[in-house]
Design a protein around this motif. Structure first.
Motif, mmCIF file in Angstrom:
data_model
loop_
_atom_site.group_PDB
_atom_site.id
_atom_site.type_symbol
_atom_site.label_atom_id
_atom_site.label_comp_id
_atom_site.label_asym_id
_atom_site.label_seq_id
_atom_site.Cartn_x
_atom_site.Cartn_y
_atom_site.Cartn_z
ATOM 1 N N SER A 7 -3.120 -0.587 -4.126
ATOM 2 C CA SER A 7 -1.826 -0.503 -4.827
ATOM 3 C C SER A 7 -1.819 -1.336 -6.108
ATOM 4 N N THR A 18 0.219 4.454 -0.799
ATOM 5 C CA THR A 18 -0.400 5.779 -0.709
ATOM 6 C C THR A 18 0.441 6.673 0.204
ATOM 7 N N ASN A 42 0.875 -1.179 0.000
ATOM 8 C CA ASN A 42 0.000 0.000 0.000
ATOM 9 C C ASN A 42 0.905 1.219 0.000
ATOM 10 N N GLU A 69 -9.548 7.425 -1.073
ATOM 11 C CA GLU A 69 -9.065 6.760 0.139
ATOM 12 C C GLU A 69 -9.165 7.725 1.314
ATOM 13 N N ARG A 80 -6.620 10.472 -0.584
ATOM 14 C CA ARG A 80 -6.499 10.432 -2.049
ATOM 15 C C ARG A 80 -7.858 10.744 -2.650
#
Ligand code: LLP
Length: 432
Positions: free
Chosen positions: A384, A69, A67, A397, A409
């Motif tokens: 991801s 982010t 992940n 997100e 996000r």
């Protein structure tokens, strides 16, 4: 009480909450499909590793592919974590999140010269080299850049991690790492090359491993090699990087806790007289997997006419690939369990034009159009791995901490998707 395998997901009354936030309310506020992550769940998972490693030289390098982010990376960087990266893109991402390059290890079978140059320039801690050919190229690039590349060799210990063939990486015929019986020769070569400094040994035997024994086997094979390498004087104080791979509970699996796994590995390391070594781990899934949920809205209920019921939701394989790609089983629960609808067995599917586009099969759900459902344990290899197939923008997100939620996000817009594409010029129309 929290749901199995999802420590911060629980019903309060009939409403499903992540920490202190109702998931239906988040869905209404931010739209769907929506990924939501629990901050506490991620930090708790990290602290399991840290507790077991306290008091010795170590670095937990979060395998950011799970992940990547930015805000997730930022959280781990602030908690003192290092990172395992596998591309130049991941390097730039992790730097943008505020990570220290000296806490980054660079893995991957196909590093390009450009990626190597950039990693040398910023000063990553170590390259985990996966072949003798890569050793030659890395040395050449380092010499040309006037730098020394600190390297570890990724050994393929040929142990069976007992996991899905697509995510098992430590067997002889996998593409990963240097075969155990060629490793000593590769260490000799590495020690002789001008641009390299040999600092470690590493392995990564697979993912979603639910048992400590393959780790212990791999560790023994690594320690045999370390002893041989140091006996020849090829290197000193090699660090031990035991990779990632620890599984989580999706459907009743009972992996050891990170703390228990690490303690048993450290015990073996100490028993073999290697207690002075710096130890690294590269966990991905076990740090973030249980922390995430994917919230989706039920669009339609339909029956196939052949006895099958479909629950068509607005999340699809482009948002969450794991079921389509590995036939992974991920729990799906209603965000509101008041249960006005009749429970039925459904295949939960997305809008994409593929029969493989399903999130769960044969799930008993009491839902109706407009309800929200949550796919649990969707913090790792979910967002991801998302794509834009069917020209679908990727989900938004949010990160939740207690009763606060931050958008980390924005939902991708169609304009985002078209950016960078070009129509052919008019004078090219004769071509088609
Ligand atoms: N280190 C290396 C070199 C790796 O290749 C990986 C994962 C990790 C660490 C982290 O492994 P973890 O702790 O997350 O198991 N997409 C698949 C998983 C692919 C794993 C790839 N390598 C899935 O959704 O199950």
């Amino acid at each position: 009480m929290s749901l199995p395998g999802a420590p911060y997901v629980a019903y309060r009354g009939d409403e499903l909450h992540l920490e202190g936030r109702s998931l239906s309310a988040l869905a209404r506020e931010f739209g769907t499909p929506l990924y939501a992550y629990s901050r506490s769940s991620m930090l708790d998972a990290l602290s399991g590793y840290e507790r077991a490693l306290a008091g010795r030289e170590h670095l937990v390098c979060y395998a950011m592919k799970a992940n990547s982010t930015l805000a997730v990376l930022q959280l781990f960087a602030a908690a003192g974590c290092g990172f395992d990266i596998v591309s130049g893109g991941e390097l730039e991402r992790v730097l943008a999140a505020g990570a220290e390059p000296s806490r980054v290890v660079f893995s991957g079978v196909g590093k390009t010269r450009t990626e190597m140059r950039r990693a040398l320039e910023v000063g990553v801690r170590c390259f985990n080299v996966e072949s003798s050919a890569e050793l030659e190229v890395l040395s050449e690039v380092a010499v040309a850049a006037g730098r020394t590349a600190r390297i570890s060799l990724r050994i393929n210990p040929d142990v069976d991690a007992g996991t899905h063939p697509y995510i098992s990486t430590g067997l002889k015929n996998n593409k990963f790492g240097i075969a155990h019986d060629q490793a000593l020769a590769s260490y000799r070569r590495a020690a002789a090359l001008p641009g390299l400094e040999v600092v470690g040994i590493d392995c990564h035997i697979g993912s979603q491993i639910v048992d400590a024994s393959p780790y212990l086997d791999a560790l023994d094979r690594l320690l045999d090699l370390v002893e041989a390498v140091e006996a020849e004087g090829l290197a000193r104080h090699l660090h031990l990087d035991l990779g990632g791979g620890l599984g989580i509970s999706y459907t009743g699996e009972t992996p050891p806790s990170a703390e228990a796994l690490v303690r048993s590995l450290l015990e073996r390391i100490d028993a073999r007289g290697h207690g002075h070594r710096t130890v690294l781990f590269e966990p991905g899934r076990s740090l973030v997997g249980n922390a995430g949920v994917l919230v989706s809205e039920v669009l339609y209920l339909k029956d196939s006419g052949g006895g099958k019921n479909f629950c068509v939701v607005d999340a699809a394989m482009n948002d969450l690939m794991r079921p389509a790609m590995y036939e992974a089983w991920m729990n799906i629960v209603p965000c509101d369990r008041a249960g006005r609808a009749t429970p039925r067995d459904y295949d939960v599917v997305g809008p994409i034009c593929e029969s493989g586009d399903w999130l769960g099969r044969d799930r008993k759900l009491a839902v109706t159009a407009g309800d929200h459902v949550a796919v649990l344990s969707a913090g790792a290899y979910a967002m991801s791995m998302a794509s834009n197939y069917n020209t679908r923008g990727r989900a938004a997100e949010v990160l939740v901490s207690g009763d606060r939620a931050w958008l980390i996000r924005e939902r991708e817009t169609t304009a985002d998707l078209l950016r960078g594409e070009r129509l052919l010029p008019n004078d090219a129309q004769s071509w088609y």
